[in-house]
Design a protein around this motif. Sequence first.
Motif, PDB file in Angstrom:
ATOM      1  N   ASP A   1       0.827  -1.229   0.000  1.00 52.97           N
ATOM      2  CA  ASP A   1       0.000   0.000   0.000  1.00 52.97           C
ATOM      3  C   ASP A   1       0.850   1.264   0.000  1.00 52.97           C
ATOM      4  OD1 ASP A   1      -0.796   0.166   3.567  1.00 52.97           O
ATOM      5  OD2 ASP A   1       1.018  -0.403   2.485  1.00 52.97           O
ATOM      6  N   THR A   2       2.001   1.222   0.628  1.00 50.93           N
ATOM      7  CA  THR A   2       2.808   2.461   0.697  1.00 50.93           C
ATOM      8  C   THR A   2       4.047   2.396  -0.195  1.00 50.93           C
ATOM      9  OG1 THR A   2       4.133   1.522   2.489  1.00 50.93           O
ATOM     10  CG2 THR A   2       2.149   2.785   3.119  1.00 50.93           C
ATOM     11  N   GLY A   3       4.392   1.161  -0.621  1.00 46.57           N
ATOM     12  CA  GLY A   3       5.615   1.030  -1.426  1.00 46.57           C
ATOM     13  C   GLY A   3       6.874   1.170  -0.595  1.00 46.57           C
ATOM     14  N   LYS A   4       6.703   1.276   0.715  1.00 42.57           N
ATOM     15  CA  LYS A   4       7.885   1.451   1.585  1.00 42.57           C
ATOM     16  C   LYS A   4       8.642   0.130   1.704  1.00 42.57           C
ATOM     17  CE  LYS A   4       9.333   3.393   6.025  1.00 42.57           C
ATOM     18  NZ  LYS A   4       8.905   3.872   7.360  1.00 42.57           N
ATOM     19  N   ALA A   5       9.968   0.238   1.725  1.00 41.22           N
ATOM     20  CA  ALA A   5      10.820  -0.963   1.754  1.00 41.22           C
ATOM     21  C   ALA A   5      11.342  -1.223   3.157  1.00 41.22           C
ATOM     22  CB  ALA A   5      11.976  -0.790   0.782  1.00 41.22           C
TER      23      ALA A   5
ATOM     24  N   GLN B   1       5.312  -7.588  13.543  1.00 38.23           N
ATOM     25  CA  GLN B   1       6.360  -7.337  14.528  1.00 38.23           C
ATOM     26  C   GLN B   1       7.013  -5.986  14.303  1.00 38.23           C
ATOM     27  OE1 GLN B   1       8.487 -11.408  14.649  1.00 38.23           O
ATOM     28  NE2 GLN B   1       9.618 -10.103  16.064  1.00 38.23           N
ATOM     29  N   HIS B   2       6.859  -5.458  13.058  1.00 37.81           N
ATOM     30  CA  HIS B   2       7.494  -4.164  12.784  1.00 37.81           C
ATOM     31  C   HIS B   2       6.552  -3.045  13.229  1.00 37.81           C
ATOM     32  CE1 HIS B   2       9.207  -0.731  10.705  1.00 37.81           C
ATOM     33  NE2 HIS B   2      10.294  -1.442  10.502  1.00 37.81           N
ATOM     34  N   PRO B   3       7.044  -2.026  13.928  1.00 32.71           N
ATOM     35  CA  PRO B   3       6.155  -0.964  14.457  1.00 32.71           C
ATOM     36  C   PRO B   3       5.327  -0.258  13.383  1.00 32.71           C
ATOM     37  CG  PRO B   3       8.484  -0.356  14.712  1.00 32.71           C
ATOM     38  CD  PRO B   3       8.447  -1.800  14.341  1.00 32.71           C
ATOM     39  N   ASP B   4       5.778  -0.303  12.118  1.00 28.27           N
ATOM     40  CA  ASP B   4       4.960   0.332  11.058  1.00 28.27           C
ATOM     41  C   ASP B   4       3.760  -0.538  10.674  1.00 28.27           C
ATOM     42  OD1 ASP B   4       7.541   1.887   8.939  1.00 28.27           O
ATOM     43  OD2 ASP B   4       6.905   2.193  11.028  1.00 28.27           O
ATOM     44  N   MET B   5       3.788  -1.827  11.066  1.00 26.00           N
ATOM     45  CA  MET B   5       2.785  -2.762  10.493  1.00 26.00           C
ATOM     46  C   MET B   5       2.066  -3.561  11.576  1.00 26.00           C
ATOM     47  SD  MET B   5       4.730  -4.048   7.047  1.00 26.00           S
ATOM     48  CE  MET B   5       6.417  -4.057   7.630  1.00 26.00           C
TER      49      MET B   5
END
Length: 574
Positions: free
Chosen positions: A26-30, A41-45
């Motif tokens: 959705d954001t294209g962030k790597a 487990q990742h704070p962004d997800m």
Amino acid sequence: MLRLFQQHELRKGKELNGMWDFVREDTGKAYRLPVPGCWEQHPDMLAYRGQGAYRTKLAVEQDTCLRLEFKGVSHTARVFLDGEAVTEHYNAFTPFAAVIPGVKAGEHELTVQVDNSFGEHSALHIPNDYYTYGGITRGVCMEEIPEVYIERVHFTPQYRDGVWRGRTEVTVRSTGRSVGSSVNGSVSSIDSSVSCGKTAFCVSGWLGENAMMEMAGEVEPGGETILTTEQEFAGITPWTPEEPALYLLKTRLSVDGKEIDDCIERVGFRTVSVKGGHILLNDSRIFMKGFNRHEDHGMCGCAIPLQLMAQDLDLMRDMGANAVRTCHYPNDELFLDLCDERGILVWEENHARGLDLEHMMNPNFDRQCEDCIREMIENHYNHPSIVIWGILNECASETEEGRKKYAAQYAQIRRMDQSRPTTSATCRHFTDICLDLPDVVSFNMYSGWYQDVPVKERHEQEMDWIASAGGAGKPVIVSEFGAAAIYGCRDRSRCKWSEERQADIIRENLEVYQKDPRLSGAFIWQFADCRVTEEGGWFATRARSHNNKGVVDEYRRPKIAYDTVKEFFENWNG
Ligand code: ADA
């Protein structure tokens, strides 16, 4: 680590666990994410529901036929090698593989597109009283295999006239038509190099000190051949909960007199049967006392590493349990390997929880259940710890359409495995029309929590109904009972949600069930608190968005009920 024992001596293989590249759809962030692992487990997800692509590089030293195995991707995977689709798979809880002939020597890019979204495409992963995580949540490995290879080996122990025997079935497959493993009906082809004519082969094997009879066969290009042999085995120690003896079953495949492939399985000599209203293991009655355990942990979601799996079993054992129910889906083979080694009895079940008729009529439901059962039994058949197969927890067993689906799934299990009994946990009390179908009748009951009724009275009602509704003469298991408590909530009033009240309710239930000699098992709901999905229904009312009925919380911190269970389980032999 994918298994607790080495599965090959000849076949070249390598685990692909480690840090992979990941791009969120959705954001294209790597990101760089661990495999196995949950993206939550990742704070962004923390609550990301959608798609993402994992990527890693792999290298082969010579031109080869590559086999990629995924032990679990949650919940849908689309796998690409160098941009070419090689397979796809639905369901987080069963393994799958892609076989790719004609891979050139050198470096390649492996991409796994992962999707944990809900919708009609997903009949089994739905908003529920557990969490569907996202990610490559179990191990991954790559293997270099010959064009004709051993796909699987199933071993069925038998005991007759005081002698242990065993049936060994070896499935040999040819990649002749260069197809990815036909998983969930998806078949892809990389190139069409078709080898001409059948391949003649020979299979030999060893189990402990016993050499297995050699078998010869041939396989069509792109086809499979199953060879079966039965023989006696000497010097065998049976597998029992008290002495879980295990043996390595080693098979080798030869073509033109040259060994080209192998497969090592780990097996145990035990038989399971149902007789006189009891479950028998090696003709002795067993009583299954234990927990329902979700694959979920506060530290790592559903991607539970070996050390935390071992801790779970240590805690269950410490409480005196001898059994675990893999609610409500097939479990990681590492966990089943631990159960084999520790003599823990396992009720493993296909993936379904609380699906009403509308859910069961989803056009994908039948195929997704059939795939799950097939993959569960194909991959877990040899685990001696699994003593019963379960299906369809609390689904629409009170309806005629639902009955047809229950009957079809029991029939599929019996076609694939005649060595284990079947069951299903019902909550359709007094209305269930499927009790005549399984070998063992199981029911979920929350006396004292959901129903404020006297445990003993309600239990007798249930047992009378079961006997009158198709369950007469069958073993009966209380597959779920318990209550909720918020860890750390202590209250001398013993109010609901306090640890004191949870311990009281579990005690009241155990006092009744422990005195009922008709029971063949009792599973507490549940071992540990687990995360639930907030969207989609009443689960949003769950405090902390967790199912808080664990005897330990999601970090395995024990509640007061821990010692209550220990007090009863340690003195209960059914
Ligand atoms: C049902 C279901 C479990 C859990 C339990 C509960 O029996 O099988 O998965 O949801 O209820 O906690 O209410």
